[in-house]
Design an enzyme around this catalytic site. Structure first.
Site, mmCIF file in Angstrom:
data_model
loop_
_atom_site.group_PDB
_atom_site.id
_atom_site.type_symbol
_atom_site.label_atom_id
_atom_site.label_comp_id
_atom_site.label_asym_id
_atom_site.label_seq_id
_atom_site.Cartn_x
_atom_site.Cartn_y
_atom_site.Cartn_z
ATOM 1 N N LYS A 37 -3.241 -10.310 -6.665
ATOM 2 C CA LYS A 37 -4.656 -10.724 -6.265
ATOM 3 C C LYS A 37 -5.589 -9.842 -6.749
ATOM 4 O O LYS A 37 -5.221 -8.675 -7.228
ATOM 5 C CB LYS A 37 -4.720 -10.492 -4.776
ATOM 6 C CG LYS A 37 -4.837 -9.327 -4.234
ATOM 7 C CD LYS A 37 -5.207 -9.328 -2.611
ATOM 8 C CE LYS A 37 -5.538 -7.822 -2.202
ATOM 9 N NZ LYS A 37 -5.886 -7.699 -0.740
ATOM 10 N N LYS A 68 0.900 -1.271 0.077
ATOM 11 C CA LYS A 68 0.052 -0.116 0.020
ATOM 12 C C LYS A 68 0.864 1.182 0.013
ATOM 13 O O LYS A 68 0.427 2.081 -0.626
ATOM 14 C CB LYS A 68 -0.792 0.193 1.155
ATOM 15 C CG LYS A 68 -2.078 -0.922 0.894
ATOM 16 C CD LYS A 68 -3.416 -0.509 1.739
ATOM 17 C CE LYS A 68 -4.508 -1.532 1.597
ATOM 18 N NZ LYS A 68 -5.511 -1.465 2.321
ATOM 19 N N LYS A 96 -10.071 -4.659 -4.744
ATOM 20 C CA LYS A 96 -11.280 -3.839 -5.269
ATOM 21 C C LYS A 96 -10.744 -2.532 -5.454
ATOM 22 O O LYS A 96 -11.758 -1.537 -6.193
ATOM 23 C CB LYS A 96 -12.374 -3.736 -3.881
ATOM 24 C CG LYS A 96 -11.793 -3.563 -2.525
ATOM 25 C CD LYS A 96 -13.093 -3.136 -1.398
ATOM 26 C CE LYS A 96 -13.080 -3.971 -0.270
ATOM 27 N NZ LYS A 96 -11.956 -3.751 0.624
HETATM 28 P P1 TYM Z 1 -10.717 -6.059 2.640
HETATM 29 O O1 TYM Z 1 -11.733 -5.296 3.078
HETATM 30 O O2 TYM Z 1 -9.367 -5.738 2.022
HETATM 31 O O3 TYM Z 1 -11.219 -7.591 2.174
HETATM 32 C C1 TYM Z 1 -12.435 -8.203 2.888
HETATM 33 C C2 TYM Z 1 -11.961 -9.676 2.946
HETATM 34 O O4 TYM Z 1 -11.985 -9.915 1.482
HETATM 35 C C3 TYM Z 1 -10.791 -11.061 1.491
HETATM 36 N N1 TYM Z 1 -10.136 -10.590 0.233
HETATM 37 C C4 TYM Z 1 -9.833 -11.848 -0.700
HETATM 38 N N2 TYM Z 1 -10.053 -12.961 -0.617
HETATM 39 C C5 TYM Z 1 -9.815 -13.799 -1.687
HETATM 40 N N3 TYM Z 1 -9.225 -13.251 -2.787
HETATM 41 C C6 TYM Z 1 -8.970 -12.114 -2.797
HETATM 42 N N4 TYM Z 1 -8.588 -11.539 -4.180
HETATM 43 C C7 TYM Z 1 -9.561 -11.103 -1.992
HETATM 44 N N5 TYM Z 1 -9.297 -9.839 -1.701
HETATM 45 C C8 TYM Z 1 -9.728 -9.609 -0.398
HETATM 46 C C9 TYM Z 1 -9.880 -10.422 2.598
HETATM 47 O O5 TYM Z 1 -8.900 -11.423 2.884
HETATM 48 C C10 TYM Z 1 -10.846 -10.137 3.789
HETATM 49 O O6 TYM Z 1 -11.034 -11.144 4.480
HETATM 50 N N6 TYM Z 1 -7.855 -5.815 7.052
HETATM 51 C C11 TYM Z 1 -9.046 -6.432 6.456
HETATM 52 C C12 TYM Z 1 -10.314 -6.090 6.959
HETATM 53 C C13 TYM Z 1 -10.368 -6.205 8.472
HETATM 54 C C14 TYM Z 1 -10.393 -7.431 9.217
HETATM 55 C C15 TYM Z 1 -10.486 -6.949 10.718
HETATM 56 C C16 TYM Z 1 -10.701 -8.753 8.721
HETATM 57 C C17 TYM Z 1 -10.391 -5.057 9.411
HETATM 58 N N7 TYM Z 1 -10.329 -5.766 10.665
HETATM 59 C C18 TYM Z 1 -10.664 -8.021 11.557
HETATM 60 C C19 TYM Z 1 -10.858 -9.694 9.689
HETATM 61 C C20 TYM Z 1 -10.915 -9.192 11.248
HETATM 62 C C21 TYM Z 1 -9.307 -6.247 5.146
HETATM 63 O O7 TYM Z 1 -8.497 -5.066 4.443
HETATM 64 O O8 TYM Z 1 -9.852 -6.668 4.159
#
Ligand code: TYM
Length: 334
Positions: A199, A116, A202
């Site tokens: 990967k 990032k 979004k």
């Molecule tokens: P975020 O918002 O980027 O993504 C949400 C969830 O989607 C999963 N993910 C994916 N899984 C498979 N393939 C992909 N290409 C892909 N892109 C995203 C992420 O692994 C995630 O599970 N840091 C986290 C949000 C967060 C969180 C937490 C998660 C904040 N606090 C506490 C669990 C527990 C994040 O950026 O997710």
């Protein structure tokens, strides 16, 4: 056994863009499987989202959208706690305490921070750096046992475990040390359609690289048909065919078919037929979710009542852990 306390599941999604099928297959789709046997909290983590500059109106809109999607995907706000992170101040409060138990060196090693900061070179703010500590606070605040996430969050769960263990060693048992729940090999790592070695994200500026949960059927099929695939024409998983491998993973998630079944289904057919089938399978699962989502999103008053009731439930649980932590570290209370 009947009276044994249920275990807790916690997860969160950032309202930082329109969700992709990566978010869906890696995380969201798995959330509902825990709701009977666990106490579940699923959070819209808006505080995490501002580590990257957000347009305020869009952030607000997306917060409602992610909440509506949670419900459209089968989560029941009467049963699970579905809420917004900034509505429960204890996340930031515990985050500060845990900042003081996290080392500069370990945060410097986080691959998401490195990624990032490269992408946002003009805004490498302290929040981006301490992001994993706030995430640890999210999880530890509710004494979560299990955290369903995609592969890319594995390192953040590991640091959460390290922070919890470190705190517990100094002050005695305080936090449950959580386990990640990652469906490796099936949807935990959905790759970009344009660059299959990266990967699916979004925030990818190339719209053809990502399929959104809310894309209509034609758009889904068009994007899959444009997906970068490898030379040759055989639908088969192989190390030198990352593009086809990624599409096979996606197809398998949506249809439940194994690699062998997929290879047999498309034997003698070209990539074109396969890509269209992937798009159709994706649209078949997501279509009904989109219908429910649209109805939910139109009822803002309902979504606000969910936010309000559920943040009160979350805050009640969060306060218990926060008071315990404050007491242990020696803060006064009056
Ligand atoms: P975020 O918002 O980027 O993504 C949400 C969830 O989607 C999963 N993910 C994916 N899984 C498979 N393939 C992909 N290409 C892909 N892109 C995203 C992420 O692994 C995630 O599970 N840091 C986290 C949000 C967060 C969180 C937490 C998660 C904040 N606090 C506490 C669990 C527990 C994040 O950026 O997710």
């Amino acid at each position: 056994m009947e009276n044994e306390k249920k275990k807790t599941v916690f997860s969160g999604i950032q309202p930082s863009g329109n969700l992709t099928i990566g978010n869906y297959l890696g995380a969201l789709r798995n959330f509902s499987q825990f709701t009977d046997e666990y106490d579940c909290l699923y959070c819209v983590v808006d505080q995490h989202a501002i580590t990257v500059r957000q347009d305020p109106a869009e952030l607000r809109r997306r917060t409602y959208e992610v909440l509506a999607l949670y419900i459209a995907c089968g989560l029941d706000p009467e049963k699970s706690i579905l809420y917004v992170q900034s509505h429960v101040p204890a996340h930031a409060q515990l985050g500060w305490v845990l900042d003081c138990f996290t080392m500069f060196g370990e945060l410097s090693r986080m691959t998401q921070f490195k990624d990032k900061s490269q992408k946002n070179a003009d805004n490498i703010n302290a929040g981006l750096f301490t992001y994993p500590v706030l995430m640890a606070a999210d999880i530890l605040l509710y004494q979560a046992d299990l955290v369903p996430v995609g592969e890319d969050q594995k390192q953040h769960i590991e640091i959460t475990r390290d922070i919890a263990n470190r705190f517990n060693q100094v002050y005695g048992p305080t936090f449950t040390v959580p386990e990640p729940f990652i469906k490796s090999g099936s949807g935990a790592k959905v790759q970009s359609l344009a660059e299959p070695e990266k990967k699916m994200s979004k925030s990818d500026p190339n719209e053809n690289a990502v399929v959104r949960v809310l894309d209509d059927k034609d758009t889904m099929i068009r994007k899959f048909r444009r997906a970068v695939t490898d030379s040759g024409s055989e639908v088969r998983r192989a190390d030198d065919k990352p593009g086809i491998g990624n599409l096979m993973t996606i197809y398998s998630c949506f249809t439940g078919k194994t690699d062998e079944q997929i290879e047999a289904e498309f034997a003698g057919k070209g990539y074109g037929d396969f890509k269209t089938a992937v798009g159709e399978a994706c649209a078949a699962e997501l279509g009904p979710i989109q219908e429910k989502y649209k109805k939910l999103l139109a009822d803002k008053a309902y979504l606000e009542s969910v936010m309000k009731n559920n943040s009160a439930r979350a805050a009640y649980l969060a306060r218990k852990t926060l008071s315990k932590v404050y007491r242990k570290i020696g803060f006064t209370s009056v």
